[in-house]
Design a protein around this motif. Structure first.
Motif, mmCIF file in Angstrom:
data_model
loop_
_atom_site.group_PDB
_atom_site.id
_atom_site.type_symbol
_atom_site.label_atom_id
_atom_site.label_comp_id
_atom_site.label_asym_id
_atom_site.label_seq_id
_atom_site.Cartn_x
_atom_site.Cartn_y
_atom_site.Cartn_z
ATOM 1 N N PRO A 149 0.799 -1.228 0.000
ATOM 2 C CA PRO A 149 0.000 0.000 0.000
ATOM 3 C C PRO A 149 0.837 1.285 0.000
ATOM 4 O O PRO A 149 0.344 2.340 -0.405
ATOM 5 N N GLY A 150 2.062 1.198 0.455
ATOM 6 C CA GLY A 150 2.896 2.389 0.562
ATOM 7 C C GLY A 150 3.973 2.511 -0.487
ATOM 8 O O GLY A 150 4.845 3.383 -0.402
ATOM 9 N N MET A 151 3.933 1.654 -1.509
ATOM 10 C CA MET A 151 4.969 1.646 -2.541
ATOM 11 C C MET A 151 4.283 1.586 -3.892
ATOM 12 O O MET A 151 3.921 0.515 -4.375
ATOM 13 N N ASN A 152 4.077 2.758 -4.521
ATOM 14 C CA ASN A 152 3.238 2.859 -5.702
ATOM 15 C C ASN A 152 4.087 3.137 -6.950
ATOM 16 O O ASN A 152 4.493 4.278 -7.210
ATOM 17 N N PHE A 153 4.345 2.112 -7.713
ATOM 18 C CA PHE A 153 5.140 2.251 -8.934
ATOM 19 C C PHE A 153 4.280 2.725 -10.107
ATOM 20 O O PHE A 153 4.778 3.398 -11.008
ATOM 21 N N GLU A 154 2.993 2.392 -10.080
ATOM 22 C CA GLU A 154 2.102 2.799 -11.165
ATOM 23 C C GLU A 154 1.937 4.324 -11.181
ATOM 24 O O GLU A 154 1.993 4.956 -12.245
ATOM 25 N N ALA A 155 1.722 4.922 -10.009
ATOM 26 C CA ALA A 155 1.575 6.375 -9.937
ATOM 27 C C ALA A 155 2.859 7.074 -10.376
ATOM 28 O O ALA A 155 2.836 8.090 -11.078
ATOM 29 N N ALA A 156 4.004 6.505 -9.962
ATOM 30 C CA ALA A 156 5.289 7.098 -10.336
ATOM 31 C C ALA A 156 5.505 7.028 -11.843
ATOM 32 O O ALA A 156 6.013 7.971 -12.457
ATOM 33 N N ALA A 157 5.108 5.903 -12.448
ATOM 34 C CA ALA A 157 5.253 5.758 -13.897
ATOM 35 C C ALA A 157 4.390 6.765 -14.633
ATOM 36 O O ALA A 157 4.793 7.325 -15.664
ATOM 37 N N LYS A 158 3.200 7.035 -14.104
ATOM 38 C CA LYS A 158 2.316 8.031 -14.709
ATOM 39 C C LYS A 158 2.925 9.426 -14.605
ATOM 40 O O LYS A 158 2.826 10.232 -15.542
ATOM 41 N N LEU A 159 3.584 9.686 -13.483
ATOM 42 C CA LEU A 159 4.187 11.001 -13.262
ATOM 43 C C LEU A 159 5.501 11.192 -14.013
ATOM 44 O O LEU A 159 5.755 12.247 -14.587
ATOM 45 N N SER A 160 6.340 10.151 -13.986
ATOM 46 C CA SER A 160 7.727 10.333 -14.422
ATOM 47 C C SER A 160 8.267 9.256 -15.346
ATOM 48 O O SER A 160 9.299 9.458 -15.979
#
Length: 434
Positions: A149-160
């Protein structure tokens, strides 16, 4: 950067040391350029002397009415002036070429560094701790239920894009606690001075710590010419660039917690899952500036400082000395600390501690003036520089999470972190601090 005088005095030794790094002999090319440069400098000085002598005679020739001699001497002055300018320009260009050549050649390994081609030839020198025996198959950090729950790779990929992560909740609190714990330990127990530095630097700072010119593709540059630091080694070490320190100022021991940025050029396909290899990460760095004859003792001391962090966290690790083929560009000798990651079932690098000798100091022109004695003060000498991770915070987080994981997906946290977490001792399987 290398000392051209040392290469002149013993080119065979220089080439033999390069051969241990797998490089061809370079002294013939270096010395040919150096000899041509020095010959042009001498020729320019000779021409300048002739110009000066002729200049002194011009007035005398005119005064006695010897127009022919006057015109000859005036032409000679003009000729020598042009010759001096041409030779000086050529010598300057060759000096720049020589400097660039020396800037691109890696440091020479110390004699006790093992000779080898790659990481398979590194030599383990000690281990600490016993890897935990699990009664269930241990998972990698990103697969642990309480961590997900505290390690979000999908959100990071969307951002960067790839090789970024968004950390939240319990996980980022542990990450922050680790950095604070590392700093406090280095300051209170290891005598390092906490320092806060910029993460954007001028080009000359990157040259000073040998990221440039050879490794430009490994770092990020802004549109206005600043560079994002790959580690605060760059800023901490360059704080003494261009300085002449007094002997009683050494050693200077510093630590800093910063964001770090690396393009990870050449790492395609390596560690693509999880947060082991990221473009943006945090590190607590250690840097020492000391006298050259103290560098090896400081190297051992700095290695112990890094080891102490892992021991306090209860993370099993091994210390290895890198072979000549795996050692960094600016290092004379490097110790790597590798933490045990049960999710991978192997030791992975979590810290590199290197002594660079006077290699970086020559690039930065950082020197120390020996203390005065009965015979007077000594000539300033180049300092020695050392750097090491104390530790890479993200990789340390991975080690803590994987070594503390439980069968139900919760994570037991090291006791030394509890005070930094408000007395909380674990991450629950639901991803909350308890």
């Amino acid at each position: 950067m290398h000392d051209i005088r040392a290469i002149r005095e013993n080119p065979a030794a220089f080439d033999a040391a390069l051969a241990r790094r797998g490089l061809a002999a370079l002294s013939p090319e270096i010395l040919a350029l150096d000899n041509d440069r020095r010959a042009k400098i001498l020729a320019a000085e000779t021409a300048a002397a002739a110009q000066n002598a002729a200049s002194k005679e011009v007035g005398a020739a005119k005064a006695r009415g010897d127009n022919a001699e006057f015109e000859r001497l005036r032409a000679l002055v003009a000729e020598k002036k042009a010759e001096v300018a041409k030779l000086t320009e050529e010598a300057g260009a060759e000096d720049a070429s020589l400097r660039d050549m020396l800037m691109r050649i890696p440091n020479l390994p110390l004699d006790d560094v093992p000779t080898g081609a790659d990481e398979t030839d590194n030599v383990e020198i000690r281990r600490w701790g016993t890897p935990r025996t699990f009664d269930f198959p241990p998972k990698e950090h990103f697969d642990i239920a309480g961590v997900a729950p505290g390690m979000n790779f999908e959100a990071a990929a969307k951002l960067s894009g790839a090789r970024f992560v968004v950390l939240q909740g319990a996980v980022i609190r542990v990450h922050r606690a680790l950095a604070q714990f590392m700093l406090d330990t280095h300051i209170a127990e290891h005598g390092l001075t906490e320092t806060w530095t910029p993460v954007l630097v001028k080009e000359e700072a990157m040259y000073g710590t040998n990221q440039l010119p050879k490794f430009a593709e490994d770092s990020y540059q802004t549109t206005n010419g600043w560079w994002l630091i790959p580690t605060s080694e760059v800023t901490l070490t360059n704080m003494v660039a261009g300085e002449i320190l007094e002997e009683n100022q050494l050693p200077i021991r510093m630590t800093a917690h910063t964001q770090c940025f690396r393009s990870e050029a050449g790492s395609a396909g390596k560690d693509t899952t999880g947060m082991l290899r990221q473009h943006q990460f945090e590190k607590v760095e250690m840097v020492t500036i000391c006298a050259a004859d103290q560098a090896l003792a400081e190297h051992e001391r700095m290695t112990k400082c890094a080891e102490a962090i892992l021991e306090k966290l209860g993370i099993p690790y091994r210390t290895i000395v890198l072979c000549t083929g795996d050692m960094g560009f600016g290092a004379q000798k490097t110790h790597d600390l590798e933490a045990w990651l049960p999710g991978q079932g192997k030791y992975r690098e979590i810290s590199s501690v290197s002594t660079c000798g006077q290699f970086q100091a020559r690039r930065m022109n950082a020197r120390v003036r020996p203390a005065k004695s009965e015979n007077g003060g000594g000539k300033p000498e180049f300092v020695a520089t050392l750097n090491g991770s104390g530790l890479a915070v993200g990789r340390c987080l991975i080690a803590v999470l994987e070594n503390g994981q439980q069968a139900d997906g919760s994570v037991d946290l090291p006791a030394v972190l509890h005070p930094y977490l408000g007395g909380k001792t674990r991450i629950s399987a639901a991803g909350t601090l308890e």
